[in-house]
Design a protein around this motif. Structure first.
Motif, PDB file in Angstrom:
ATOM      1  N   ASP A 299       0.856  -1.234   0.042  1.00  0.00           N
ATOM      2  CA  ASP A 299       0.158   0.069  -0.013  1.00  0.00           C
ATOM      3  C   ASP A 299       0.945   1.308   0.077  1.00  0.00           C
ATOM      4  O   ASP A 299       2.103   1.279   0.553  1.00  0.00           O
ATOM      5  CB  ASP A 299      -1.126   0.013   1.284  1.00  0.00           C
ATOM      6  CG  ASP A 299      -2.111  -0.845   1.129  1.00  0.00           C
ATOM      7  OD1 ASP A 299      -2.750  -1.050   0.016  1.00  0.00           O
ATOM      8  OD2 ASP A 299      -2.146  -1.764   2.156  1.00  0.00           O
ATOM      9  N   ASP A 300       0.641   2.137  -0.461  1.00  0.00           N
ATOM     10  CA  ASP A 300       1.006   3.525  -0.559  1.00  0.00           C
ATOM     11  C   ASP A 300       0.071   4.547   0.536  1.00  0.00           C
ATOM     12  O   ASP A 300      -1.090   4.371   0.843  1.00  0.00           O
ATOM     13  CB  ASP A 300       0.860   4.312  -1.957  1.00  0.00           C
ATOM     14  CG  ASP A 300       1.831   3.747  -2.931  1.00  0.00           C
ATOM     15  OD1 ASP A 300       2.936   3.045  -2.504  1.00  0.00           O
ATOM     16  OD2 ASP A 300       1.375   3.652  -4.031  1.00  0.00           O
ATOM     17  N   ILE A 301       0.897   5.382   1.122  1.00  0.00           N
ATOM     18  CA  ILE A 301       0.183   6.318   2.324  1.00  0.00           C
ATOM     19  C   ILE A 301       0.338   7.728   1.931  1.00  0.00           C
ATOM     20  O   ILE A 301       1.432   8.101   1.258  1.00  0.00           O
ATOM     21  CB  ILE A 301       0.523   5.950   3.864  1.00  0.00           C
ATOM     22  CG1 ILE A 301       1.821   6.210   3.778  1.00  0.00           C
ATOM     23  CG2 ILE A 301       0.079   4.386   3.835  1.00  0.00           C
ATOM     24  CD1 ILE A 301       2.368   5.934   5.266  1.00  0.00           C
ATOM     25  N   ILE A 302      -0.262   8.449   2.410  1.00  0.00           N
ATOM     26  CA  ILE A 302      -0.326  10.017   2.225  1.00  0.00           C
ATOM     27  C   ILE A 302      -0.376  10.505   3.857  1.00  0.00           C
ATOM     28  O   ILE A 302      -1.216  10.161   4.602  1.00  0.00           O
ATOM     29  CB  ILE A 302      -1.352  10.715   1.487  1.00  0.00           C
ATOM     30  CG1 ILE A 302      -0.877  12.256   1.381  1.00  0.00           C
ATOM     31  CG2 ILE A 302      -2.448  10.614   1.741  1.00  0.00           C
ATOM     32  CD1 ILE A 302      -1.932  13.075   0.108  1.00  0.00           C
ATOM     33  N   THR A 303       0.538  11.303   4.202  1.00  0.00           N
ATOM     34  CA  THR A 303       0.578  11.885   5.604  1.00  0.00           C
ATOM     35  C   THR A 303       0.307  13.665   5.471  1.00  0.00           C
ATOM     36  O   THR A 303       1.016  14.434   4.833  1.00  0.00           O
ATOM     37  CB  THR A 303       1.834  11.601   6.276  1.00  0.00           C
ATOM     38  OG1 THR A 303       2.086  10.167   6.303  1.00  0.00           O
ATOM     39  CG2 THR A 303       1.899  12.236   7.686  1.00  0.00           C
ATOM     40  N   LEU A 304      -0.625  13.999   6.330  1.00  0.00           N
ATOM     41  CA  LEU A 304      -0.830  15.507   6.578  1.00  0.00           C
ATOM     42  C   LEU A 304      -0.299  16.015   7.761  1.00  0.00           C
ATOM     43  O   LEU A 304      -0.797  15.479   8.826  1.00  0.00           O
ATOM     44  CB  LEU A 304      -2.331  15.637   6.285  1.00  0.00           C
ATOM     45  CG  LEU A 304      -2.821  15.467   4.889  1.00  0.00           C
ATOM     46  CD1 LEU A 304      -2.728  14.004   4.520  1.00  0.00           C
ATOM     47  CD2 LEU A 304      -4.388  16.057   4.770  1.00  0.00           C
ATOM     48  N   SER A 305       0.468  16.959   7.861  1.00  0.00           N
ATOM     49  CA  SER A 305       1.004  17.625   9.074  1.00  0.00           C
ATOM     50  C   SER A 305       0.751  18.999   9.381  1.00  0.00           C
ATOM     51  O   SER A 305       1.030  19.661   8.282  1.00  0.00           O
ATOM     52  CB  SER A 305       2.535  17.094   9.109  1.00  0.00           C
ATOM     53  OG  SER A 305       3.215  17.662  10.403  1.00  0.00           O
ATOM     54  N   THR A 306       0.577  19.446  10.476  1.00  0.00           N
ATOM     55  CA  THR A 306       0.317  20.838  10.853  1.00  0.00           C
ATOM     56  C   THR A 306       0.423  21.055  12.315  1.00  0.00           C
ATOM     57  O   THR A 306       0.533  20.372  13.076  1.00  0.00           O
ATOM     58  CB  THR A 306      -1.248  21.235  10.458  1.00  0.00           C
ATOM     59  OG1 THR A 306      -1.319  22.829  10.442  1.00  0.00           O
ATOM     60  CG2 THR A 306      -2.265  20.750  11.402  1.00  0.00           C
TER      61      THR A 306
END
Length: 460
Positions: A299-306
């Motif tokens: 699987d591929d993932i995406i990460t959102l950081s703030t």
């Protein structure tokens, strides 16, 4: 590996000297690209770059309105020529029933992520991007991210200039002009950009709710399940197609050394499948929401950081996995619940609190403790992850000409101190004094500092 090289402070802070240099570069580039952006100036006035992804939708709506008008005219003609229907149903019933059925049709399965898809609640995803027009504005635009029911609906950029301590789009808009809110951009550690195994993205948490501010609404100290149920997935699109991603972790993490060891979520590329799955495991055990999304090494993932403020200089990190072909995700969403005992940084716990014990992916797999894992299991390579201490904080003291303290501040490593108002030195018998500058550079603090002013003596 250099500890500072993993410092997450760079997400929101660029040393002043570097930022000034970058702004100068942006001014030059803006002049060179003025002709490239002129073709969308009118669109900018009506919504800027975002109008480019809505033009096709407007055309479809216009065609639909015309079609409905023609249908109404045709129905009137037919009624006049055929008379009143002999069926017990009224004319209104006959004409409105098909529309009602069409409005309530909901797909039973999730389509292929690379095709025209729908949100989990069955509503269509209608956004389209004109990639040719976007590329004419800025070739650094590599993707578009959308999260339903939030303001998150932005282009995603990649700058080849990025590296440790410097992110070009930190305070630049999609057109490279200065913008304090910056842009959504992919971290340089995602070495293949939008095609990376983990597409690590950053965005500011703006007070007006823009950029990645909505990520905090997944919960601060506890999960907000109402918000999660409304926003369980997101779209990250590229010129190659639309892709929907399902969220599997919402993590709160620290950046400061005195808050405990820093979990290095800033990994976009991995040396082995084992390391990748150990990263996933570490995200899962820290998530404030327990979401039973299956994940494996393919699987591929995406990460959102703030940035977030549960504690000083915290981060909210949301991680999502690309939805597989023909995958039903509503079962995962319906089964999601607040996590019983997620792992927080040390600062979250009082003296008597017991933190949950964590091991590694391979260890827990051998114990059959990973019901969410559906891969082959026998993964080669090291699963070792770099854990490091957070950034330090230093005391910066500004003093006056006589040694009296004007201001004392606690400043995180790599950040800039805030200069107090210009000090004043009383006139002497023969001189007046004009403040010139502070005696030390405090734009990139890395130690305790005492800073005195410099005055120019002007004869009376």
């Amino acid at each position: 590996m250099d500890e500072k090289n993993l410092n997450p402070q760079e997400e929101t802070n660029t040393p002043a000297s570097e930022e000034t240099k970058a702004e100068t570069t942006a001014d030059t580039e803006n002049k060179a690209e003025k002709s490239n952006t002129s073709n969308i100036e009118n669109a900018t006035k009506k919504g800027g770059i975002f109008a480019l992804c809505k033009e096709k939708k407007g055309l479809v709506i216009a065609i639909a309105v015309i079609a409905v008008a023609l249908a109404v005219i045709l129905s009137v003609v037919l009624l006049k020529s055929c008379g009143t229907p002999t069926d017990p149903a009224t004319a209104d019933e006959v004409t409105t029933t098909p529309e009602t059925e069409a409005a309530t049709t909901v797909p039973e399965t999730q389509p292929d992520g690379t095709e025209d898809t729908t949100w989990p609640d069955g509503t269509p995803y209608e956004e389209t991007q004109d990639w040719k027009a976007l590329k004419e504005v800025n070739t650094d635009i590599k993707g578009w991210i959308t999260m339903k029911n939030t303001p998150i609906n932005y282009p995603v950029l990649v700058s080849e200039e990025d590296g440790f301590g410097y992110q070009y789009y930190l305070h630049r808009g999609y057109d490279k002009s200065y913008d304090y809110a910056g842009s959504i951009f992919i971290d340089y550690r995602s070495k293949e950009g939008e095609k990376s195994r983990n597409i690590l993205t950053h965005g500011h948490s703006m007070n007006d709710g823009s950029m990645y501010k909505a990520l905090i609404d997944f919960g601060e100290y506890e999960a907000d399940m109402n918000f999660y149920k409304k926003n369980p997935t997101l779209f990250f699109n590229t010129p190659e197609g639309n892709e929907q991603w399902i969220i599997f972790a919402v993590v709160k993490t620290n950046t400061l050394e005195d808050h405990g060891d820093f979990f290095n979520y800033l990994m976009g590329s991995f040396e082995s499948d084992a390391q990748y799955m150990n990263y996933i495991y570490n995200m899962k055990v820290r998530s404030i929401i327990d979401i039973p999304v299956p994940i494996n090494e393919t699987d591929d993932i995406i990460t959102l950081s703030t940035c977030s403020y549960e504690y000083t200089d915290f981060r909210t990190v949301v991680c999502a996995r690309k939805i597989r072909n023909n995958e039903k995700v509503n079962d995962y969403i319906n089964a999601a619940k607040p996590a019983e005992n997620p792992l927080w940084p040390d600062v979250h716990y009082s003296y008597d609190d017991k933190q949950p014990e964590i091991t590694t992916f391979k260890t827990e797999l051998q114990k059959n403790n990973l019901p969410w894992y559906d891969g082959k299991g026998d993964l080669e390579g090291s699963e070792w992850l770099v854990m490091t201490t957070g950034s330090k904080r230093f005391t910066v003291t500004f003093i006056n000409y006589d040694g009296s303290i004007i201001s004392t501040q606690q400043v995180s490593q790599g950040k800039s101190a805030s200069a107090p108002p210009d000090p004043v030195k009383p006139d002497s018998e023969n001189y007046t004094y004009r403040f010139v500058e502070w005696g030390l550079d405090f734009s990139d603090v890395d130690c305790n500092m005492t800073i005195a002013p410099k005055f120019e003596a002007i004869p009376k």
